[in-house]
Design a protein around this motif. Structure first.
Motif, mmCIF file in Angstrom:
data_model
loop_
_atom_site.group_PDB
_atom_site.id
_atom_site.type_symbol
_atom_site.label_atom_id
_atom_site.label_comp_id
_atom_site.label_asym_id
_atom_site.label_seq_id
_atom_site.Cartn_x
_atom_site.Cartn_y
_atom_site.Cartn_z
ATOM 1 N N TYR A 145 1.384 -2.203 -1.223
ATOM 2 C CA TYR A 145 2.481 -3.106 -0.865
ATOM 3 C C TYR A 145 2.079 -4.565 -1.090
ATOM 4 C CZ TYR A 145 6.101 -5.404 1.956
ATOM 5 O OH TYR A 145 7.132 -6.205 2.385
ATOM 6 N N SER A 146 0.885 -4.935 -0.658
ATOM 7 C CA SER A 146 0.408 -6.308 -0.832
ATOM 8 C C SER A 146 0.260 -6.659 -2.305
ATOM 9 C CB SER A 146 -0.941 -6.491 -0.120
ATOM 10 O OG SER A 146 -0.818 -6.245 1.260
ATOM 11 N N VAL A 147 -0.307 -5.727 -3.086
ATOM 12 C CA VAL A 147 -0.493 -5.968 -4.523
ATOM 13 C C VAL A 147 0.853 -6.116 -5.218
ATOM 14 C CG1 VAL A 147 -1.350 -4.974 -6.690
ATOM 15 C CG2 VAL A 147 -2.722 -4.791 -4.603
ATOM 16 N N MET A 148 1.807 -5.231 -4.886
ATOM 17 C CA MET A 148 3.127 -5.258 -5.519
ATOM 18 C C MET A 148 3.896 -6.537 -5.164
ATOM 19 S SD MET A 148 4.564 -1.353 -5.211
ATOM 20 C CE MET A 148 3.690 0.062 -5.869
ATOM 21 N N LYS A 149 3.837 -6.949 -3.907
ATOM 22 C CA LYS A 149 4.552 -8.152 -3.480
ATOM 23 C C LYS A 149 4.073 -9.378 -4.263
ATOM 24 C CE LYS A 149 7.036 -8.920 -0.308
ATOM 25 N NZ LYS A 149 8.527 -9.059 -0.265
ATOM 26 N N GLU A 150 2.766 -9.427 -4.509
ATOM 27 C CA GLU A 150 2.207 -10.567 -5.238
ATOM 28 C C GLU A 150 2.480 -10.462 -6.736
ATOM 29 O OE1 GLU A 150 -2.141 -12.602 -6.205
ATOM 30 O OE2 GLU A 150 -1.944 -11.270 -4.466
ATOM 31 N N ALA A 151 2.366 -9.255 -7.289
ATOM 32 C CA ALA A 151 2.475 -9.074 -8.745
ATOM 33 C C ALA A 151 3.908 -9.078 -9.244
ATOM 34 C CB ALA A 151 1.800 -7.764 -9.153
ATOM 35 N N PHE A 152 4.877 -8.678 -8.396
ATOM 36 C CA PHE A 152 6.256 -8.516 -8.850
ATOM 37 C C PHE A 152 7.225 -9.342 -7.994
ATOM 38 C CE2 PHE A 152 3.939 -4.435 -9.482
ATOM 39 C CZ PHE A 152 3.823 -4.505 -10.867
ATOM 40 N N PRO A 153 7.130 -10.668 -8.085
ATOM 41 C CA PRO A 153 7.980 -11.529 -7.248
ATOM 42 C C PRO A 153 9.461 -11.426 -7.573
ATOM 43 C CG PRO A 153 6.787 -12.826 -8.889
ATOM 44 C CD PRO A 153 6.213 -11.447 -8.937
ATOM 45 N N ASN A 154 9.806 -10.993 -8.795
ATOM 46 C CA ASN A 154 11.215 -10.896 -9.195
ATOM 47 C C ASN A 154 11.859 -9.569 -8.789
ATOM 48 O OD1 ASN A 154 10.741 -13.352 -10.365
ATOM 49 N ND2 ASN A 154 10.793 -12.614 -12.483
ATOM 50 N N ASN A 155 11.045 -8.659 -8.293
ATOM 51 C CA ASN A 155 11.562 -7.332 -7.938
ATOM 52 C C ASN A 155 11.625 -7.165 -6.424
ATOM 53 O OD1 ASN A 155 9.343 -6.258 -10.513
ATOM 54 N ND2 ASN A 155 11.545 -6.542 -10.772
ATOM 55 N N ASN A 156 12.485 -6.233 -6.012
ATOM 56 C CA ASN A 156 12.564 -5.866 -4.596
ATOM 57 C C ASN A 156 11.416 -4.905 -4.290
ATOM 58 O OD1 ASN A 156 13.544 -5.455 -1.986
ATOM 59 N ND2 ASN A 156 14.864 -3.764 -2.637
ATOM 60 N N VAL A 157 10.549 -5.247 -3.351
ATOM 61 C CA VAL A 157 9.400 -4.406 -3.003
ATOM 62 C C VAL A 157 9.513 -4.003 -1.538
ATOM 63 C CG1 VAL A 157 6.888 -4.239 -2.863
ATOM 64 C CG2 VAL A 157 7.941 -5.563 -4.715
ATOM 65 N N ILE A 158 9.456 -2.690 -1.261
ATOM 66 C CA ILE A 158 9.514 -2.210 0.122
ATOM 67 C C ILE A 158 8.373 -1.230 0.363
ATOM 68 C CG2 ILE A 158 11.993 -2.579 0.389
ATOM 69 C CD1 ILE A 158 12.491 0.327 -0.184
ATOM 70 N N LEU A 159 8.158 -0.910 1.620
ATOM 71 C CA LEU A 159 7.052 -0.038 2.025
ATOM 72 C C LEU A 159 7.595 1.166 2.787
ATOM 73 C CD1 LEU A 159 3.946 0.438 2.512
ATOM 74 C CD2 LEU A 159 4.211 -0.946 4.590
ATOM 75 N N THR A 160 7.216 2.379 2.336
ATOM 76 C CA THR A 160 7.560 3.612 3.057
ATOM 77 C C THR A 160 6.381 4.587 2.928
ATOM 78 O OG1 THR A 160 8.471 4.987 1.279
ATOM 79 C CG2 THR A 160 9.951 3.328 2.238
ATOM 80 N N PRO A 161 6.362 5.668 3.707
ATOM 81 C CA PRO A 161 5.308 6.676 3.522
ATOM 82 C C PRO A 161 5.488 7.445 2.207
ATOM 83 C CG PRO A 161 6.405 6.912 5.662
ATOM 84 C CD PRO A 161 7.242 5.981 4.844
ATOM 85 N N ASP A 162 4.434 8.147 1.822
ATOM 86 C CA ASP A 162 4.516 9.100 0.711
ATOM 87 C C ASP A 162 5.718 10.012 0.934
ATOM 88 O OD1 ASP A 162 2.549 10.568 -1.508
ATOM 89 O OD2 ASP A 162 3.788 11.977 -0.395
ATOM 90 N N ILE A 163 6.469 10.282 -0.119
ATOM 91 C CA ILE A 163 7.746 10.987 0.004
ATOM 92 C C ILE A 163 7.595 12.429 0.494
ATOM 93 C CG2 ILE A 163 7.946 11.931 -2.330
ATOM 94 C CD1 ILE A 163 10.705 10.070 -0.398
ATOM 95 N N VAL A 164 6.403 13.019 0.352
ATOM 96 C CA VAL A 164 6.207 14.407 0.802
ATOM 97 C C VAL A 164 6.355 14.509 2.322
ATOM 98 C CG1 VAL A 164 4.620 16.384 0.826
ATOM 99 C CG2 VAL A 164 4.763 14.925 -1.184
ATOM 100 N N MET A 165 6.164 13.392 3.023
ATOM 101 C CA MET A 165 6.328 13.410 4.481
ATOM 102 C C MET A 165 7.791 13.584 4.881
ATOM 103 S SD MET A 165 3.549 10.531 5.657
ATOM 104 C CE MET A 165 2.116 10.240 4.630
ATOM 105 N N TYR A 166 8.700 13.588 3.918
ATOM 106 C CA TYR A 166 10.116 13.904 4.167
ATOM 107 C C TYR A 166 10.280 15.368 4.572
ATOM 108 C CZ TYR A 166 15.164 14.226 3.156
ATOM 109 O OH TYR A 166 16.521 14.410 3.241
ATOM 110 N N LEU A 167 9.304 16.204 4.188
ATOM 111 C CA LEU A 167 9.391 17.644 4.426
ATOM 112 C C LEU A 167 8.763 18.025 5.765
ATOM 113 C CD1 LEU A 167 8.081 18.704 0.886
ATOM 114 C CD2 LEU A 167 10.481 18.459 1.572
ATOM 115 N N ASN A 168 9.242 19.130 6.334
ATOM 116 C CA ASN A 168 8.576 19.751 7.478
ATOM 117 C C ASN A 168 8.453 21.238 7.168
ATOM 118 O OD1 ASN A 168 7.644 20.831 9.870
ATOM 119 N ND2 ASN A 168 9.023 19.664 11.182
#
Length: 695
Positions: free
Chosen positions: A503-526
């Protein structure tokens, strides 16, 4: 009442390295009422002795020793003495699943069919690719089955003898042609034409080994000529029997004759040993010229090629082989001085042109419907990556029921680009597959993302949760700069990091893009339920480039586990097949296999008391199955940072030093597990859904 006898015929020649694996797989069949006919076709090695050895061990085995006559001769010798009500064939360097003949017999009898067919695995080096995999059988009439042979599609029914079970009576007046290559093409259409019904169970049961030193692995003008003759006989017969398949037969006949002509011109170049045969093929093309040029099935390029061959055959046979040979020489001369980037571009253009025709067949877009394109998904055996795309699909299906979701793998992406550009609408959304490959370590994945982001500037593009890692090298910095430039130029691009460092690397490297933070998508499953009885420990430790544990450390971890558990399972989050010689082969997993393979692995995790792993998705699999886990750090930040999402789960423990493991084993053995609660993850995933639903 006993099941009827099935006769299995195995032609054998010069395969002493493979024959035991083949015969053992037949002896291990769950369908036991078998007559196994081993035909030693004058093999110069020890195959004959091995056949006799097996005959002395199992009364179901019969052995024929004969003078070498080729594959057809060996099969025919087996057919002549077979006493079974049904017949099957296996090539002696291949092997089969333990339930192959039980599955084929049950399908044949339950559907009152004459032939049953199964799916197959292709074994190429250390990889296994599944061809045709489905839980649902498909029943074909004679006409429908013959049309499958005409189309000859990669995942459809083929002419192979060995993936089928036949009623023996079909062979009353049919034998394989002796002295010919491609004996299956010469024969299978005759067997289909005598059948009222054919059932394809789709499920893969047969392992077909690709060998460069086999008969099939070599290419000669003689073999190409037999291929040509076989197809002429097959397609002309089917056309006469099923007139409605006429146009399809004409088109395929041209394609195969054209292919054979070109191949034979190259193979015969400079020798002129096959001039008569080449002229026969040209004569056949000329003979069919008037029919083919008016066929609706023929494309413009095919018609132009046919016209040139029919009207200027001498010129064509002179120019074509020289052109192809010189083109190959020129490319080989230029390769050392052409940059890799240019070569990749040439390859891209070639694949792009090839794929534009087939893309429309692979998926359909409807003008009145919105689409979500899920791009860059895997077809390899890494179950972590497969779980990611499984979860991505689940999230999209649960929340975007009005959209059609179209999945395109990384391997197929280039083939789709041209038609995507034609068919994609402004409101269609691109979802880029998540994981841990945003960087220069798995560069082909990054190239695919760059291509989509560059080509579709007006569409909303969202990168599912990813980790970013460009190496601190000259190449890493160069590629990172390219990614920054391409990503920042897209005004509708959202990047989702799956842990704080990314998240920190992306926020700095891609200022023109929308950057958000979420868990790995596999945690969507149970995947906690159904709950299994737990026993022993499971070790899932990396063997690839991301692993940092030495073999000595792995042995120490194993010893630690053995002191605490009677049962130890050593596995990986990669779909594998272990041969009898303990060779590890990786399954290439397609869309149809994905859920089945993942459930197998999750069930394996749910049956142990503790898992010890250094794999990110080994840890995540434990989380979603409520399985106690000790996770060890790897060479980058991915595992440690992902653990931050799971640290409140009392059954997941992180260690930097393997010396901490024994104490944690004792703690986890006595722990009361709190079932996985994904509420924390779902709150974060709302951010993804919000971006997708924005207009």
């Amino acid at each position: 009442m006993n099941n009827p006898l099935i006769s299995i015929i195995v032609p054998i020649y010069n395969v002493e390295v493979y024959i035991r694996n083949c015969v053992d797989s037949i002896l291990g069949q769950s369908y036991e009422n078998l007559e196994i006919i081993l035909v030693d076709d004058g093999s110069p090695d020890k195959c004959g002795d091995i056949c006799d050895e097996y005959r002395s061990k199992d009364k179901r085995i019969k052995v024929i020793h004969k003078k070498n006559g080729g594959l057809s001769s060996a099969r025919n010798a087996g057919i002549d003495i077979a006493s079974g009500e049904y017949l099957g064939f296996i090539d002696s360097d291949d092997w089969i699943e333990s339930d192959m003949y039980e599955s084929l017999y049950n399908a044949l009898t339950s559907h009152k069919a004459d032939i049953s067919v199964c799916g197959r695995y292709i074994v190429d080096g250390s990889r296994i690719t599944t061809i045709s995999d489905s839980e649902k059988a498909e029943v074909f009439t004679r006409s429908e089955a013959l049309s499958e042979l005409v189309l000859d599609e990669y995942s459809g029914m083929k002419n192979f003898a060995w993936d089928k079970l036949y009623k023996k009576e079909l062979f009353n007046d049919i034998r394989y042609p002796e002295g010919k290559y491609y004996e299956d093409i010469f024969t299978t259409y005759k067997l289909f034409s005598k059948s009222n019904k054919i059932v394809d169970i789709k499920s893969p049961k047969y392992y077909y080994l690709l060998r460069g030193d086999s008969i099939c692995g070599s290419n000669t003008a003689s073999k190409r000529y037999d291929y040509c003759l076989a197809n002429i006989k097959c397609l002309e017969y089917i056309k006469s029997l099923e007139p409605l398949l006429g146009d399809m037969c004409d088109k395929q006949l041209f394609n195969r004759l054209h292919f054979c002509l070109n191949d034979m011109l190259l193979l015969d170049y400079g020798t002129d040993d096959y001039v008569i045969e080449i002229n026969e093929i040209i004569g056949k093309l000329k003979q069919n010229y008037s029919i083919l040029r008016n066929s609706d099935e023929m494309g413009l390029k095919q018609k132009l090629s046919l016209m040139f061959i029919a009207n200027y055959s001498n010129l064509y046979t002179t120019i074509y082989p020289g052109y192809k040979k010189n083109k190959t020489k020129i490319i080989n001369l230029l390769k050392p001085i052409i940059s890799k980037k240019v070569l990749n571009k040439m390859k891209y253009i070639k694949l792009k042109g090839k794929g534009s025709k087939e893309t429309k067949y692979l998926y359909e877009t409807k003008p009145e419907q919105n689409h979500i394109f899920l791009i860059g998904t895997p077809n390899h055996g890494n179950l972590g990556d497969q779980a990611i795309v499984y979860a991505e699909n689940k999230m999209l299906e649960d929340n975007f029921k009005d959209f059609k979701i179209i999945e395109i793998t990384t391997v197929d992406l280039i083939k789709h680009i041209k038609n995507l550009k034609k068919n994609v609408k402004k409101d269609d959304i691109f979802m880029l597959h998540g994981g841990g490959n945003l960087g220069n370590e798995y560069f082909w994945e990054e190239e695919g993302r760059r291509k989509i982001i560059s080509e579709f500037k007006d569409n909303k593009i969202i990168l599912f949760p990813q980790s970013i890692y460009f190496k601190d090298t000259e190449n890493g910095k160069l590629e990172f700069d390219k990614t920054k430039m391409i990503y920042n130029a897209h005004k509708k691009l959202t990047l989702i990091a799956r842990e704080d460092t990314s998240y920190s690397v992306m926020k700095e490297a891609f200022p023109n893009n929308n950057v958000i933070l979420t868990p790995d998508i596999v945690m969507y499953l149970n995947k906690t339920n159904p709950i299994q009885e737990r026993n022993g420990a499971l070790l899932s430790l990396r063997k690839d480039r991301e692993g940092v544990l030495t073999q000595t450390q792995k042995d120490e971890i194993k010893n630690m586990a053995e002191k605490n558990f009677d049962n130890i399972i050593i596995t990986d989050t990669v779909a594998e097949y272990i041969t009898k010689e303990h060779e590890v082969l990786e399954y290439m997993i397609n869309v149809n296999q994905r859920e089945k393979e993942l459930n197998k692995k999750w069930d394996q995790f749910k049956k142990v008391q503790v898992v010890i792993t250094d794999r990110l998705h080994g840890m995540v699999f434990c989380a979603i199955t409520s399985t106690p886990c000790i996770v060890i750090a790897n060479y980058n930040h991915k595992v440690k940072d992902t653990y931050a999402w799971l640290k409140d789960l009392n059954y997941i423990k992180f260690v930097n030093d393997i010396e901490e493991i024994p104490g944690l084993i004792k703690e986890l053995k006595g722990i009361e597990i709190k079932e996985y609660d994904k509420t924390f993850a779902m709150k974060n995933y709302e951010k993804i859904l919000e971006v997708m639903k924005q207009r």
